[in-house]
Design an enzyme around this catalytic site. Structure first.
Site, PDB file in Angstrom:
ATOM      1  N   LYS A   1     -36.142 111.166  31.696  1.00  0.00           N
ATOM      2  CA  LYS A   1     -35.552 111.640  30.441  1.00  0.00           C
ATOM      3  C   LYS A   1     -34.889 112.997  30.593  1.00  0.00           C
ATOM      4  O   LYS A   1     -33.888 113.271  29.923  1.00  0.00           O
ATOM      5  CB  LYS A   1     -36.636 111.739  29.350  1.00  0.00           C
ATOM      6  CG  LYS A   1     -37.012 110.396  28.756  1.00  0.00           C
ATOM      7  CD  LYS A   1     -37.619 110.602  27.382  1.00  0.00           C
ATOM      8  CE  LYS A   1     -38.009 109.296  26.749  1.00  0.00           C
ATOM      9  NZ  LYS A   1     -38.601 109.480  25.425  1.00  0.00           N
TER      10      LYS A   1
ATOM     11  N   LYS B   1     -33.760 100.911  24.159  1.00  0.00           N
ATOM     12  CA  LYS B   1     -32.920 101.223  23.004  1.00  0.00           C
ATOM     13  C   LYS B   1     -31.891 102.291  23.336  1.00  0.00           C
ATOM     14  O   LYS B   1     -30.930 102.473  22.614  1.00  0.00           O
ATOM     15  CB  LYS B   1     -33.766 101.629  21.795  1.00  0.00           C
ATOM     16  CG  LYS B   1     -34.812 102.684  22.047  1.00  0.00           C
ATOM     17  CD  LYS B   1     -35.775 102.771  20.827  1.00  0.00           C
ATOM     18  CE  LYS B   1     -37.113 103.350  21.211  1.00  0.00           C
ATOM     19  NZ  LYS B   1     -38.163 103.014  20.266  1.00  0.00           N
TER      20      LYS B   1
ATOM     21  N   LYS C   1     -34.853  98.385  32.886  1.00  0.00           N
ATOM     22  CA  LYS C   1     -35.681  98.056  31.729  1.00  0.00           C
ATOM     23  C   LYS C   1     -34.805  97.885  30.484  1.00  0.00           C
ATOM     24  O   LYS C   1     -33.849  98.631  30.301  1.00  0.00           O
ATOM     25  CB  LYS C   1     -36.660  99.229  31.516  1.00  0.00           C
ATOM     26  CG  LYS C   1     -37.833  98.941  30.636  1.00  0.00           C
ATOM     27  CD  LYS C   1     -38.693 100.171  30.435  1.00  0.00           C
ATOM     28  CE  LYS C   1     -38.009 101.200  29.559  1.00  0.00           C
ATOM     29  NZ  LYS C   1     -38.892 102.189  28.941  1.00  0.00           N
TER      30      LYS C   1
END
Ligand code: AMP
Ligand code: TRP
Length: 340
Positions: free
Chosen positions: A119, A205, A202
C-alpha cells in the site's frame, strides 16, 4: 496457554473504503454468516473506519461507504439480532487498546508486513504513520473482545500472525495470561479470489480496471458480461484438480463456482470436466447472478432507510462496549495506569 478460559467469540471487519467485491464476499463475508449461523460463537462484525483513514478518504464518502458496508453485511445474512454489528470509531476502546499495542509491537515486526509495503508503494516516507501502525490497531480490534476466531481471506494471514505475536508479548512482558492466541479462519474454496483479467493478481476494489472484479452491486448483465470476458486459456476444463495446475485463470473460475455453489472443487470438476469455457462461463454467470442479485437488491432496500442503519450501529456500539470496557479497564490495570 489454553484458550478454554475464553468464550468462543468471532470478530472480523472490513474497510469501508470502496464497494465490496466478490473476493470480499467469498473470502470473508460468507464465512461471517456461516459462523453466526453455527450458533457456537458470539459474533462481532465491524466496519473499520479508523483503518480506512490510514489513506485519504473524502469525509462524506466515508460516511456513505460505512453505511453501505453495514447494509451489505445485513443483506448477506449478518443478523443484528444475533451478531453485534459495529462501526469501529463508535467503540472507543479499539483505539485505546490500539495505543497500548503500539507500545508492544516492534518496528521490525511492522516493517515486515507485506500489506504495508504494497500500500505504501515506492514512496513509503510519504505514507501515514497510521498505515504503518495499521496491524497494531487490527490486533486491538480482535483482542479488545478476547476474540478466539477471526474469519478472513488469505491476504490477512500475516496480520493475524502478528496479532498472536502481540498477544504473546503482552502476556509475557506483564507476566499474565490475559489475551488469547486467536485462530485465523481461512476456509472455503475461494480464500483468494483472483482478478478476472489476470490470474496472478488478487481481485481488489482498488484495481483500476472494473472488468477485473465483480462488485456486489453489479447488475445481472454486468456480471454476465464480466464473466464472459474473463481471461481463460483455450483448453477444456479438466476432470481432476491436478489438471488446474499452471492454469491460474481456469482455477480461479472453478474456485469461484465451488464457493458460490457450496461445493468442493472436486465436485465442480466431476460435473463440468471436459466442458469448454463457452459452456462453463454461462453456467457460472447464472450461478453468480442467482446468488448475488438478491443481496444487491436487499442492500438497495436497506440503504433507503439510513436512520435505521444508524440506529442499529448505535445499538451495536452499546452492546460491544459491555464487552470492551471491562477488557480495557483490566488491561490498564495490568499496565499500571492509576485510576483504572
Ligand atoms: P478489505 O476489503 O481489504 O477490507 O478486506 C476485507 C476482507 O475481505 C478481508 O478478510 C480480506 O482478506 C477479504 N478479501 C479481500 N479481497 C479478497 C480476495 N480477492 N479474495 C479473498 N478474500 C478477500
Ligand atoms: N485488515 C483487514 C483488511 O484489510 C481489515 C481489518 C481491520 C480486520 N481489523 C480487523 C479484519 C480485525 C479482521 C479482524 O481486510
Amino acid at each position: 496457554m489454553s484458550d478454554s478460559q475464553f468464550t468462543p467469540r468471532v470478530f472480523s471487519g472490513m474497510q469501508p473504503s470502496g464497494g465490496l467485491t466478490l473476493g470480499n464476499y467469498l473470502g470473508a463475508l460468507k464465512r461471517y454468516v456461516e459462523m453466526q449461523d453455527e450458533g457456537t460463537y458470539e459474533t462481532v462484525y465491524c466496519m473499520v473506519d479508523l483503518h480506512a483513514i490510514t489513506v485519504w478518504q473524502d469525509p462524506a464518502e466515508l460516511a456513505a461507504k460505512t453505511r453501505e458496508l453495514a447494509a451489505a453485511y445485513i443483506a448477506a445474512g449478518v443478523d443484528p439480532e444475533r451478531s453485534i454489528l459495529i462501526n469501529q470509531s463508535q467503540v472507543p476502546e479499539h483505539a485505546q487498546l490500539g495505543w497500548v499495542f503500539n507500545c508492544v509491537a516492534r518496528m521490525g515486526w511492522m516493517q515486515r508486513m507485506t500489506q504495508f509495503k504494497d500500500k505504501a508503494g515506492k514512496n513509503a516516507q510519504n505514507a501515514s504513520l497510521g498505515l504503518f501502525g495499521y496491524p497494531a490497531l487490527m490486533a486491538a480490534d480482535i483482542l479488545i473482545y478476547h476474540a478466539t476466531h477471526v474469519p478472513v481471506g488469505d491476504d490477512q494471514k500475516q496480520h493475524l500472525e502478528l496479532t498472536r505475536d502481540i498477544a504473546a508479548k503482552f502476556n509475557h512482558d506483564y507476566g499474565v495470561d490475559f489475551f488469547p492466541l486467536t485462530e485465523p479462519v481461512i476456509k472455503g474454496a475461494a480464500t483468494r479470489v483472483m482478478s478476472l483479467r489476470d490470474g496472478s493478481k488478487k481481485m481488489s476494489k482498488s484495481d483500476p480496471s472494473d472488468a477485473s472484479r465483480i462488485n456486489m452491486t453489479d447488475d445481472a448483465d454486468t456480471i454476465a458480461k464480466k464473466i464472459r470476458k474473463a481471461k481463460t486459456d483455450p483448453d477444456a476444463l479438466p476432470s481432476e484438480v491436478k489438471g488446474l495446475e499452471d492454469r491460474p485463470e481456469a482455477r480461479n473460475l472453478v474456485n469461484i463456482y465451488a464457493a458460490l455453489a457450496d461445493m468442493s472443487v472436486e465436485q465442480v470438476l466431476a460435473d463440468h470436466g471436459g466442458a469448454q469455457f463457452g459452456t462453463f462461463k454461462p453456467a457460472l454467470a447464472e450461478l453468480a447472478v442467482a446468488k448475488l442479485s438478491p443481496i444487491a437488491s436487499e442492500m438497495t432496500r436497506l440503504m433507503g432507510d439510513v436512520t435505521e442503519i444508524d440506529r442499529l450501529l448505535a445499538r451495536g456500539a452499546e452492546q460491544a462496549r459491555e464487552i470492551t470496557a471491562p477488557i480495557l479497564k483490566k488491561t490498564y490495570e495490568i499496565v499500571g495506569m492509576v485510576g483504572s
